[in-house]
Structures are given as C-alpha cells and as structure tokens.
Design a protein around this motif. Structure first.
Motif: not given
Length: 154
Positions: A2-22
């Motif tokens: 998980l070299a690029n994984f950063s919870p602080t960087g992942f979460f905002p992107d994932a949440m915006s992606h989740l909203i668009i996906a819904v």
C-alpha cells in the motif's frame, strides 16, 4: 503493497467518487425502474459504486511500478460475466441484451469515476438516459422497431 495509500488523501477522493457514483447509478436505475425494466435503482447504483471503489482501491494499492489497469481489466471481465447472466433465450427470442450492455456501461461509468473523470461519468450517464428515452419513444412510435419479424426460408 500500500505504498501510495494515505487515509487522509484517500478518504476525500473516495467520498467525492461515492457521491458521483450514487448520482450516476441512481439516475440510470431510476429511469430503468420507472420503465419497469430489470436492473433498477439498487442494482445500477451498486455496480457503479463498487466499480468506482475497486478502481480507487486499486490505485491506492499500487506503487509507481504497479499497473492499476489490471484492476480495470478484471472489472470488465467480471461485469461481462454478470451481464451475461441476464441474457435469456426463450423460443428462439433473445432477451436481456440491452440490460447486459447497460451493466457494462455502468462499469465504464464507475471506472471513469474511480479515475477521477467525474464529468465524463456524468456526461456518459446523461447520454445513456437520453439514448434510452429516445429509443423508447421511437419504438413506441414505430412498433416495428421493437422486433422486425423474420421472413426467412430455410
């Protein structure tokens, strides 16, 4: 791993992606459900959300030497299998091809969202909805478009 994984960087992107996906999955699913077609709001939304999150996680789990396109390749194969499950043949008549194609398009929307191409995903969503409305109108106006009888001599 998980070299690029950063919870602080992942979460905002994932949440915006989740909203668009819904929004995208829900809009296409609503159109389908209002028309009484299989694969409605729940299924469409689940396919788009899951695909977007798998791409997000694939991107987060790879380092600079990784290949996130492998996740997308697996998604396309898996969704093809899922879509193939809705195609039926009864009495020489094939049904469910449009639904199968739609499931594949839903995965494309999810992939676009997961790759941060939200506007492209929204544009594809709008295009699909307009296409389904226009074709439905044309088929109702010109019933022969729904299924041209075959007059073949074997």
């Amino acid at each position: 791993m998980l070299a690029n994984f950063s919870p602080t960087g992942f979460f905002p992107d994932a949440m915006s992606h989740l909203i668009i996906a819904v929004i995208c999955g829900g809009a296409i699913g609503l159109d389908r459900q209002l028309r009484g077609k299989p694969v409605g709001i729940r299924s469409c939304t689940i396919v788009v959300i899951t695909t977007a999150m798998l791409v997000d996680l694939g991107n987060a789990a790879t380092d600079s030497s990784g290949d996130p396109s492998r996740v997308m390749s697996a998604i396309v194969s898996g969704v093809g299998f899922l879509g193939g499950g809705v195609i039926l043949s009864q009495g020489g008549r094939v049904q469910g091809v449009t639904t199968a194609a739609l499931v594949w398009a839903l995965a494309a929307i999810g992939i676009a969202i997961g790759l941060s191409f939200g506007l492209a995903a929204l544009a594809l969503t709008l295009t699909l909805i307009v296409l389904m409305i226009v074709v439905d109108w044309a088929e109702n106006r010109f019933p022969r478009l729904r299924g041209v009888p075959r007059h073949q001599k074997d």
